[in-house]
Write an enzyme that holds these catalytic residues in place. Structure first.
Site, PDB file in Angstrom:
ATOM      1  N   GLY A 158       2.365 -12.135   2.275  1.00  0.00           N
ATOM      2  CA  GLY A 158       3.596 -12.478   2.962  1.00  0.00           C
ATOM      3  C   GLY A 158       4.716 -11.475   2.836  1.00  0.00           C
ATOM      4  O   GLY A 158       5.846 -11.744   3.266  1.00  0.00           O
TER       5      GLY A 158
ATOM      6  N   GLY B 232       4.755   8.964   6.091  1.00  0.00           N
ATOM      7  CA  GLY B 232       5.129   7.652   5.592  1.00  0.00           C
ATOM      8  C   GLY B 232       3.942   6.861   5.134  1.00  0.00           C
ATOM      9  O   GLY B 232       2.875   7.402   4.842  1.00  0.00           O
ATOM     10  N   HIS B 233       4.131   5.553   5.086  1.00  0.00           N
ATOM     11  CA  HIS B 233       3.068   4.616   4.733  1.00  0.00           C
ATOM     12  C   HIS B 233       3.620   3.227   4.971  1.00  0.00           C
ATOM     13  O   HIS B 233       4.830   3.010   4.962  1.00  0.00           O
ATOM     14  CB  HIS B 233       2.637   4.764   3.277  1.00  0.00           C
ATOM     15  CG  HIS B 233       1.183   4.499   3.038  1.00  0.00           C
ATOM     16  ND1 HIS B 233       0.623   3.237   3.167  1.00  0.00           N
ATOM     17  CD2 HIS B 233       0.168   5.319   2.698  1.00  0.00           C
ATOM     18  CE1 HIS B 233      -0.674   3.319   2.904  1.00  0.00           C
ATOM     19  NE2 HIS B 233      -0.982   4.567   2.621  1.00  0.00           N
ATOM     20  N   ASP B 234       2.718   2.284   5.219  1.00  0.00           N
ATOM     21  CA  ASP B 234       3.076   0.880   5.322  1.00  0.00           C
ATOM     22  C   ASP B 234       2.416   0.117   4.179  1.00  0.00           C
ATOM     23  O   ASP B 234       1.474   0.608   3.546  1.00  0.00           O
ATOM     24  CB  ASP B 234       2.612   0.290   6.655  1.00  0.00           C
ATOM     25  CG  ASP B 234       3.258   0.964   7.848  1.00  0.00           C
ATOM     26  OD1 ASP B 234       4.361   1.531   7.686  1.00  0.00           O
ATOM     27  OD2 ASP B 234       2.671   0.935   8.941  1.00  0.00           O
ATOM     28  N   GLY B 235       2.882  -1.091   3.948  1.00  0.00           N
ATOM     29  CA  GLY B 235       2.280  -1.912   2.908  1.00  0.00           C
ATOM     30  C   GLY B 235       2.357  -3.383   3.265  1.00  0.00           C
ATOM     31  O   GLY B 235       3.326  -3.833   3.881  1.00  0.00           O
TER      32      GLY B 235
ATOM     33  N   SER C  36       0.792  -1.229   0.000  1.00  0.00           N
ATOM     34  CA  SER C  36       0.000   0.000   0.000  1.00  0.00           C
ATOM     35  C   SER C  36       0.824   1.278   0.000  1.00  0.00           C
ATOM     36  O   SER C  36       0.245   2.363  -0.133  1.00  0.00           O
ATOM     37  CB  SER C  36      -0.957   0.008   1.185  1.00  0.00           C
ATOM     38  OG  SER C  36      -2.036  -0.873   0.953  1.00  0.00           O
TER      39      SER C  36
ATOM     40  N   GLY D 191       2.264  18.980  16.718  1.00  0.00           N
ATOM     41  CA  GLY D 191       2.022  19.519  15.391  1.00  0.00           C
ATOM     42  C   GLY D 191       3.120  19.189  14.405  1.00  0.00           C
ATOM     43  O   GLY D 191       3.079  19.598  13.246  1.00  0.00           O
TER      44      GLY D 191
END
Length: 464
Positions: free
Chosen positions: A313, A306-309, A62, A301
């Site tokens: 697996g 970021g982001h994770d995916g 993601s 503030g």
């Protein structure tokens, strides 16, 4: 600590970390002081024993959503798209079960996960270039969970709709949009938008546990369905190339060779908080336009972006501190990924930026009796059912039954004891994969019961 010292620490500790957390293979990259270091350890597949290297490609899951959001914002800059207009303005074929919502949902709402319709739809529409176009037909009976902009609810389907929007306005398949408008301008060399490209590189294979506590085994499937690529089903790359994408966002939209990919104002707008989340543990405190935002320290503030995916697996983690000039990537192919993420990022963030990861929620040391009547019941989503019950002795239980894509990704039925956490939320008594995730109960069904169980997704009470 200098970047060179961090590089030494990684070389000495990454092999031990993957062994400690039963991770078959991992690759990392770190940007600081304008320089990038990378490393890898372990194997790409337990079946083949092929060694992981820094040039190996792992799926980023993601994190792809930030790429999709970037493609969308390029169209805004070109005057081809207005975030505030209904998506129907550009996609007349967009249809969901609730027509009154379908005509209102905007691109901005899709970008910040507030559109409100069921989002975990992973129907296979084939491998042709028309697969994303066909995906829109799959959504016709998808229910609306809440009015647009009422809540945050993570929405994979919404990002696939955004991918189709990009296709229509660019007049070419989503893969080609990625290649022409991001991969090539950024000068990236180890990126795969399909299994056919991945096989040209050293490609990681995900690993799953056939049963709880069993050893991890190579997954029988490499990727999720192609139609969901705008949401993160199969884009793969080496850590260094993902860092290059992040650096562009840190440098006001300019690639390493000076190519302008986005305007500086657009980059800033994507990183601005758009919606606040319930306290959910691993997820951010807010969401921007594509970016996940982690406020640190609480209430300051100031944000880590970021982001994770996660795919079949494989798990990916990206954290960026634009003000510090630091970006960190960890890509893995199985094991206790949350624990290795926490240990690796905690050390590197503190060493390079003097910033710690936000603390994970924990259950109270002495849980008090709590009447969970308002929470008891079944909450149903496309990929799981969750049953909340309270026994005669007062103990509160959650039973999760996965289905569909969740089963394919290795999820198993599970039963957890919950205790009162804060206000209208419960928390598991025992950690799962290194964390206790709060379960927030929101709204009212008109009969004194919570209408939603929020676990990143707003899961609606069955029958309501």
């Amino acid at each position: 600590m200098t970047l060179e010292a961090v590089e030494t620490w990684i070389a000495e500790n990454l092999p031990a970390l993957i062994e400690k957390y039963d991770v078959p293979g991992a690759a990392v990259a770190v940007l600081a002081d304008g320089k990038v270091i990378d490393a890898a350890a372990g194997v790409l597949s337990k079946t083949t024993g092929v060694e992981a290297t820094a040039d190996s490609v792992f799926q980023i899951g993601s994190i792809t959503k930030v790429w999709t959001a970037t493609l969308v914002m390029q169209l805004v800059e070109e005057g081809k798209l207005d975030l505030e207009l209904p998506i129907r303005t550009y996609l007349p074929a967009f249809k969901i079960a609730d027509e009154s919502a379908a005509v209102k949902i905007t691109t901005r709402q899709l970008l910040r996960h507030t559109a409100g319709f069921e989002g975990d739809i992973f129907t296979d529409t084939g491998v042709g270039d028309d697969c994303v176009e066909k995906y829109l037909d799959v959504l016709h009976e998808v229910p609306q969970l809440f009015p647009p902009d009422e809540l945050f609810s993570y929405n994979n389907a919404g990002y696939t709709v955004l991918g189709r929007l990009v296709e229509v306005l660019r007049e070419k398949p989503f893969d080609a949009c990625l290649r022409d408008h991001l991969i090539t301008p950024l000068g990236l060399t180890h990126v795969a938008t399909s299994p056919y490209e991945a096989i040209l590189h050293r490609a990681a294979v995900g690993h799953l546990q056939p049963e709880p506590d069993a050893p991890f085994e190579a997954a029988p499937i490499w990727a999720l369905v192609r139609s969901n690529i705008p949401a993160g089903s199969m884009l793969a790359m080496r850590p260094r190339d993902l860092v290059a994408f992040a650096k562009m966002h840190m440098d006001g939209g300019v690639a390493a060779d000076g190519t302008r990919v986005l305007e500086a104002a657009t980059v800033a707008a994507m990183q601005e908080p758009q919606v606040k989340l319930p306290e959910l543990g691993l997820m951010g405190t807010h969401w921007g336009l594509g970016w996940e935002l982690f406020e640190t320290p609480a209430g300051s503030g100031s944000f880590i972006i970021g982001h994770d995916g996660g795919t079949i697996g494989q798990s990916a983690f990206l954290r960026v501190l634009p003000e510090k000039g630091v970006a960190i990537v960890l890509l893995t192919n199985g094991g206790d990924v949350i624990s290795i993420y926490r240990e690796f990022f905690s050390h590197v963030l503190e060493a390079l930026a003097g910033v710690g990861l936000p603390a994970l929620p924990t259950p109270p040391a002495d849980p008090q009796p709590f009447d969970a009547t308002r929470f008891v019941g079944r909450y149903s989503a496309e990929v799981f059912d969750i049953d909340i019950s309270q026994a005669d002795d007062g103990r509160i239980w959650m039973d999760l039954t996965p289905s569909g894509i969740a089963e394919e990704m290795g999820e198993k039925p599970e039963r957890k004891e919950l205790v009162h956490y804060a206000d209208d939320s419960l928390i598991p008594l025992e950690a799962d994969r290194g964390m206790h995730m709060p379960h927030a109960f929101l709204g009212d069904d008109g009969e004194g019961h919570a209408l939603y169980l929020h676990v990143g997704r707003a899961v609606r009470r069955a029958g309501s």
